[in-house]
Scaffold this motif. Structure first.
Motif, PDB file in Angstrom:
ATOM      1  N   ILE A 101      -6.701   3.386   1.839  1.00 11.46           N
ATOM      2  CA  ILE A 101      -7.015   2.220   1.008  1.00 11.46           C
ATOM      3  C   ILE A 101      -8.094   1.389   1.691  1.00 11.46           C
ATOM      4  CG2 ILE A 101      -6.044   0.062   0.095  1.00 11.46           C
ATOM      5  CD1 ILE A 101      -3.438   1.616  -0.380  1.00 11.46           C
ATOM      6  N   PRO A 110       0.786  -1.231   0.000  1.00 14.58           N
ATOM      7  CA  PRO A 110       0.000   0.000   0.000  1.00 14.58           C
ATOM      8  C   PRO A 110       0.819   1.283   0.000  1.00 14.58           C
ATOM      9  CG  PRO A 110       0.025  -0.954   2.190  1.00 14.58           C
ATOM     10  CD  PRO A 110       0.703  -1.933   1.290  1.00 14.58           C
ATOM     11  N   ASN A 168      -2.688  -4.470   1.788  1.00 12.58           N
ATOM     12  CA  ASN A 168      -3.715  -3.454   1.594  1.00 12.58           C
ATOM     13  C   ASN A 168      -4.980  -3.744   2.387  1.00 12.58           C
ATOM     14  OD1 ASN A 168      -2.678  -1.629  -0.679  1.00 12.58           O
ATOM     15  ND2 ASN A 168      -2.307  -3.671  -1.521  1.00 12.58           N
TER      16      ASN A 168
END
Lengths: 99, 119, 136, 136, 99, 119
Positions: free
Chosen positions: C72, C14, C56
């Protein structure tokens, strides 16, 4: 005497220079996805970077951005913030490398 | 207090390394250090004025102005900017336009250098 | 031909770049694709998190607080809210020692879907059955 | 203090991004840094190719022909022409099976300097003796 | 039957998805720094990607840009140009992945 | 002949993936295929008009216009462009401005998709 602070900003795709470069006084500062070196055990094993003879730091903002907390951090690694990083740069190390 | 020169080669919103650059610069300025920032490669995008602040994207323009107000010197690589179609009248006011030796000269007069390369 | 499946691979960690965010926002935009298509036509994204991409899916992202950008995690939740099928590679979760309770969830927001933890072999099958692959 | 040494690390493979080119052009610009400095002041780059960075040193690049951009090889040659000390990691050349005759050279252009093949341990020492490190 | 063409664009930092993803009909097209998989033996050993059950291609322009020639290419790999790549995409494979 | 949709997320000169995109598109158009190109993330930089052609940098503007002349449709992500301070009047004429579902709809009507992500 080389006093080298290294910013480690990737996890699996970290460049192998990090492994190879040494210094009499070495600090690894884990930032961005480098924070996973301080928090993730792959197949039960900590990142091999933590076996280096160095002092370890991890950037608090980049931990919490990723949903990680101080509790996830390996005991060998000290949690620091941006202000601490400035002090590390000026007071602890002379050369800085972003690897 | 010391002098810190930071170089960034990362883009404004495509990479979080630019956010790191700006946050580190702010922390250093707030502690009373002198800060210079060299923007090359995709990092020249930070110089583009009129960035729209959308919450899905990181936003540099405000922080750049704040840093300059606090005395930081910020310079973009002119060739890198022109190659991307960014011309000086389109840039944020106060940002310098120069070439690579500006950066090397700043390094000469700095106590510490953080060169954020790799992209 | 009415609706086609698209395989989205999210395989990067991420925040370093925009790629994971864009993978999710592109998938979520399937909802309004009918603006450009005829009646009965559409696309169904199958979102697969593999490798470092599984990072993520952790919950508790403080991206807005720290960097002023939508996390995210919010995009993952939005994906669940719009009924996307989202698969997380079980092999990679185990390899990195990430347990299911650490993953994002949108139940509190009323989502019917959850992140689905499946072995890589199943992700391979899911991707095989899509028309096109979009690797982020 | 008059002249300081700077350690340039070139560690990424060629052309994927601009980084290797920029490492070389930044190093080459040392020649004109006196524009901004006082008499007797200056910087001396020590350019070290390590890891995948050694691929930048191969000769025969057709970047202009294929993609319309100056080749990295041209930048390497220009570096030699302006008397930069440029070191290529012997360990990495051996690991990747690259022999010395495959490397770029600017002898035909009248350069006194050549690429210097040295073990990593020497690169470590060179970098230790610089004031600042710039890793590209 | 899955007919998958994969663009491999990195060498050492190639994402491990390339290794894991399989297909009944698989093609690996080495481009950009992926061309080193077709040309470099690391410690005397060819890239492990060449052990996959697949057909291998390497983009000629990306070889010569890097100073490599057809003579450097492993015998298992076919040298192609951009025009050939278009034909591979339309005629040989149905799904394409850039990894 | 078929329809090929290519997506690129890479910047104009910071990454050679954009050169790949343009060369692949040209090869496909030259063979008579229909080509659509979706530009998102840093790839929106390609839409900026008045790119100066310096020989150290790859240059997209000419190739983009050539592709459009030959019938290729090129579209940039409007939000990605605005976040970078690139507004429509500053863009190369003929490039479309739209959102992600434009791309998904083009995929729906394509025989092949090359999605160049990862950055």
């Amino acid at each position: 005497m080389m006093k080298l602070g290294v910013f480690v900003n990737d996890f699996k795709s970290v460049v192998d220079t990090v492994d190879r470069l040494t210094a009499e006084k070495l600090g690894l500062i884990f930032i961005q996805n480098g924070v996973f070196h301080a928090t993730i055990k792959e197949n039960g094993k900590s990142s091999s970077l933590l076996d280096k003879s160095a002092t370890f730091y991890v950037l608090s903002e980049d931990l919490s951005t990723r949903g990680l907390t101080d509790a996830d951090v390996d005991k060998r690694v000290k949690v620091v913030n941006y202000s601490d990083v400035v002090d590390l740069i000026f007071n602890e190390y002379e050369q800085i490398a972003w690897l | 207090m010391g002098t810190l020169t930071i170089a960034s080669f990362s883009s404004l919103v495509g990479s979080r390394s630019m956010d790191f650059t700006l946050k580190l610069a702010k922390a250093a300025v707030d502690k009373g250090h002198n800060v210079n920032i060299w923007l090359s490669s995709n990092a020249v995008m930070i110089a583009k004025a009129n960035q729209k602040h959308l919450k899905d994207y990181s936003h540099a323009e405000k922080y750049v102005k704040e840093l300059m107000d606090k005395g930081a010197e910020i310079c973009v690589c002119e060739a890198c900017a022109l190659a991307r179609g960014i011309h000086k009248p389109e840039a944020i006011e106060g940002i310098k336009w120069d070439a690579m030796h500006w950066y090397l000269a700043k390094i000469y007069n700095s106590d510490r250098v953080v060169h954020i390369g790799g992209e | 031909m009415s609706v086609i499946d698209l395989g989205f691979i999210i395989q990067r960690p991420p925040y370093k770049s925009e790629t994971s965010t864009l993978g999710l926002t592109h998938a979520i935009s399937y909802q309004v694709v009918d603006m450009f298509l005829d009646d009965g036509q559409g696309v169904t994204p199958k979102v697969c998190f593999i490798g470092e991409g599984v990072f993520n899916c952790l919950s508790g992202h403080k991206a807005m607080e720290n960097y002023g950008v939508t996390s995210i995690e919010s995009h993952v939740k939005n994906g669940l809210l719009v009924d996307l099928d989202m698969y997380v590679c079980k092999d990679d979760l185990e390899r990195f020692g990430i347990t299911e309770d650490k993953l994002a969830d949108a139940e509190d927001m009323g989502a019917d879907k959850k992140l689905q933890i499946v072995p890589f072999s199943e992700i391979q099958t899911i991707l095989s059955n899509t028309k096109h692959i979009l690797a982020f």
